[in-house]
Design an enzyme around this catalytic site. Structure first.
Site, mmCIF file in Angstrom:
data_model
loop_
_atom_site.group_PDB
_atom_site.id
_atom_site.type_symbol
_atom_site.label_atom_id
_atom_site.label_comp_id
_atom_site.label_asym_id
_atom_site.label_seq_id
_atom_site.Cartn_x
_atom_site.Cartn_y
_atom_site.Cartn_z
ATOM 1 N N SER A 139 0.875 -1.180 0.000
ATOM 2 C CA SER A 139 0.000 0.000 0.000
ATOM 3 C C SER A 139 0.907 1.223 0.000
ATOM 4 C CB SER A 139 -0.833 -0.004 1.290
ATOM 5 O OG SER A 139 -1.448 1.254 1.508
ATOM 6 N N TYR A 152 -2.016 -1.033 10.430
ATOM 7 C CA TYR A 152 -1.968 -1.192 8.975
ATOM 8 C C TYR A 152 -0.657 -0.637 8.413
ATOM 9 C CZ TYR A 152 -3.914 -1.066 4.178
ATOM 10 O OH TYR A 152 -4.154 -1.253 2.839
HETATM 11 P P1 NAD Z 1 -11.339 -6.353 0.137
HETATM 12 O O1 NAD Z 1 -11.880 -6.235 1.524
HETATM 13 O O2 NAD Z 1 -12.185 -6.094 -1.037
HETATM 14 O O3 NAD Z 1 -10.710 -7.790 -0.086
HETATM 15 C C1 NAD Z 1 -9.935 -8.423 0.878
HETATM 16 C C2 NAD Z 1 -9.898 -9.879 0.558
HETATM 17 O O4 NAD Z 1 -9.143 -10.521 1.591
HETATM 18 C C3 NAD Z 1 -11.278 -10.540 0.561
HETATM 19 O O5 NAD Z 1 -11.318 -11.564 -0.420
HETATM 20 C C4 NAD Z 1 -11.359 -11.135 1.958
HETATM 21 O O6 NAD Z 1 -12.254 -12.236 2.044
HETATM 22 C C5 NAD Z 1 -9.917 -11.575 2.128
HETATM 23 N N1 NAD Z 1 -9.522 -11.807 3.494
HETATM 24 C C6 NAD Z 1 -9.680 -10.986 4.573
HETATM 25 N N2 NAD Z 1 -9.206 -11.599 5.671
HETATM 26 C C7 NAD Z 1 -8.738 -12.804 5.276
HETATM 27 C C8 NAD Z 1 -8.134 -13.889 5.951
HETATM 28 N N3 NAD Z 1 -7.910 -13.866 7.270
HETATM 29 N N4 NAD Z 1 -7.787 -14.992 5.226
HETATM 30 C C9 NAD Z 1 -8.029 -15.053 3.895
HETATM 31 N N5 NAD Z 1 -8.597 -14.045 3.210
HETATM 32 C C10 NAD Z 1 -8.948 -12.944 3.902
HETATM 33 O O7 NAD Z 1 -10.026 -5.414 0.152
HETATM 34 P P2 NAD Z 1 -9.147 -4.790 -1.020
HETATM 35 O O8 NAD Z 1 -9.324 -3.323 -0.956
HETATM 36 O O9 NAD Z 1 -9.356 -5.506 -2.298
HETATM 37 O O10 NAD Z 1 -7.698 -5.091 -0.434
HETATM 38 C C11 NAD Z 1 -6.811 -6.052 -0.971
HETATM 39 C C12 NAD Z 1 -5.393 -5.699 -0.555
HETATM 40 O O11 NAD Z 1 -5.034 -4.451 -1.120
HETATM 41 C C13 NAD Z 1 -5.210 -5.562 0.956
HETATM 42 O O12 NAD Z 1 -3.975 -6.118 1.338
HETATM 43 C C14 NAD Z 1 -5.209 -4.061 1.164
HETATM 44 O O13 NAD Z 1 -4.488 -3.698 2.296
HETATM 45 C C15 NAD Z 1 -4.532 -3.612 -0.113
HETATM 46 N N6 NAD Z 1 -4.778 -2.212 -0.456
HETATM 47 C C16 NAD Z 1 -6.038 -1.761 -0.692
HETATM 48 C C17 NAD Z 1 -6.221 -0.425 -1.035
HETATM 49 C C18 NAD Z 1 -7.573 0.140 -1.311
HETATM 50 O O14 NAD Z 1 -7.675 1.379 -1.467
HETATM 51 N N7 NAD Z 1 -8.623 -0.655 -1.429
HETATM 52 C C19 NAD Z 1 -5.133 0.432 -1.132
HETATM 53 C C20 NAD Z 1 -3.861 -0.074 -0.883
HETATM 54 C C21 NAD Z 1 -3.693 -1.403 -0.550
#
Ligand code: NAD
Length: 256
Positions: A139, A152
Site C-alpha cells: 500500500s 496497517y
Molecule cells: P477487500 O476487503 O475487497 O478484499 C480483501 C480480501 O481478503 C477478501 O477476499 C477477503 O475475504 C480476504 N480476506 C480478509 N481476511 C482474510 C483472511 N484472514 N484470510 C483469507 N482471506 C482474507 O479489500 P481490497 O481493498 O481488495 O484489499 C486487498 C489488498 O489491497 C489488501 O492487502 C489491502 O491492504 C490492499 N490495499 C487496498 C487499497 C484500497 O484502497 N482498497 C489500497 C492499498 C492497498
C-alpha cells in the site's frame, strides 16, 4: 497467453483487488487458486470464463496451519505455485491509544505474517523449477503513514521490508519478489471508510470526494484492473530484473 501452464495463488481474491488480479492472470493463461471469505462459487465461475483451471481454497491466512494446508493443496492439485500474489488484508481505523490490541494482532497476522508463511512455503518449489514471481500487495501505507492506521501502516511497511529481503535472497535466481503500493482503490475495504464518513455528513458522493481530495492528487480511484496489469508486467520476462521494488500506483499520493 504469456502465463500458459503457470499456476497463480492470489490470497484474498473473492473480491476487490485480488479478484481483479486473478482475472488478469487468468486472461493471460494462468491456472488460478483463489482464496478469501467472500462468495467462492461466484468468484470461481467468474474467473473460469478465461478457460484455465480455477479452484478456491478457504484458508484463513491468519492461521499458519491453514496456509500450510493451502500450500499442500496447491502442490497436490496444481503441481505447485509459480506466481504468489499476497493480497489478503484488513483495516481498522482508531487512534493508537484506543486501538484494540486484538485488532492490532489480527492486522499484523493477516497483512504481514501471512506473507512470510506463504513465501517460505512457496519458495522451495519455485527454486526447484527455476522460476517464480512473488508480488506483495502492500500500500502507499508501506511507504508513508496516515493518522489512525498504526497497525496497517506498521504491517505494510513490514511487507515492503520483507519484499526487499526475499528479493535479495533470490537475486541470482529466476524468482523475483516485488511489492505494489496502491493508493485509494474503490473496494469493500475502502467503501467501509467512505460509509463511516457518510454517517458523519450524510452525503456519499461528498464523502468519496473528500477521501480522495485529502491524499490522492488525481482525484480518481486506482482500479483493480490497472493493478492486475501491473502484476502481469511483473510476471513478464521484461521484468526479470525488477527485484525488491515497492512500486506505487497511487494517483500521485506519495509524490507530495
Ligand atoms: P477487500 O476487503 O475487497 O478484499 C480483501 C480480501 O481478503 C477478501 O477476499 C477477503 O475475504 C480476504 N480476506 C480478509 N481476511 C482474510 C483472511 N484472514 N484470510 C483469507 N482471506 C482474507 O479489500 P481490497 O481493498 O481488495 O484489499 C486487498 C489488498 O489491497 C489488501 O492487502 C489491502 O491492504 C490492499 N490495499 C487496498 C487499497 C484500497 O484502497 N482498497 C489500497 C492499498 C492497498
Amino acid at each position: 497467453m504469456i502465463l500458459k501452464g503457470k499456476t497463480a495463488l492470489v490470497t484474498g481474491s473473492t473480491s476487490g483487488i485480488g479478484l481483479g488480479i486473478a482475472h488478469t492472470l487468468a486472461a493471460a493463461g494462468a491456472n488460478l487458486i483463489l482464496n478469501g471469505f467472500g462468495d467462492a462459487d461466484a468468484a470461481i465461475s467468474d474467473v473460469k470464463r478465461h478457460g484455465g483451471k480455477v479452484a478456491h481454497h478457504p484458508a484463513d491466512v491468519a492461521d499458519p496451519e491453514q496456509i500450510a494446508d493451502m500450500s499442500d493443496y496447491a502442490q497436490r492439485d496444481f503441481g505447485g505455485i509459480d506466481i504468489l500474489v499476497n493480497n489478503a488484508g484488513i483495516q481498522h481505523v482508531a487512534p493508537v491509544e484506543e486501538f484494540p490490541a486484538e485488532r492490532w494482532d489480527a492486522i499484523l497476522s493477516i497483512n504481514l505474517s501471512s506473507v512470510f508463511h506463504t513465501t517460505r512455503l512457496a519458495l522451495p518449489g519455485m527454486r526447484q523449477r527455476g522460476w517464480g514471481r512473488i508480488v506483495n500487495i502492500a500500500s502507499v501505507h508501506g511507504l508513508v503513514g496516515s493518522a489512525q492506521k498504526s497497525a496497517y501502516v506498521a504491517a505494510k511497511h513490514g511487507v515492503v521490508g520483507l519484499t526487499k529481503v526475499v528479493a535479495l535472497e533470490t537475486a541470482t535466481t529466476g524468482i523475483t519478489c516485488n511489492a505494489i503500493c496502491p493508493g485509494w482503490v474503490l473496494t469493500p475495504l475502502v467503501q467501509k471508510q467512505i460509509d463511516s464518513r457518510t454517517q458523519a455528513n450524510g452525503n456519499t458522493a461528498q464523502a468519496r470526494q473528500e477521501l480522495l481530495a485529502e491524499k490522492q492528487p488525481s482525484l480518481d480511484f486506482v482500479s483493480p484492473e490497472q493493478l492486475g496489469e501491473l502484476v502481469l508486467f511483473l510476471c513478464s520476462q521484461a521484468a526479470n530484473q525488477v527485484r525488491g521494488a515497492a512500486w506505487n500506483m497511487d494517483g500521485g499520493w506519495t509524490a507530495q
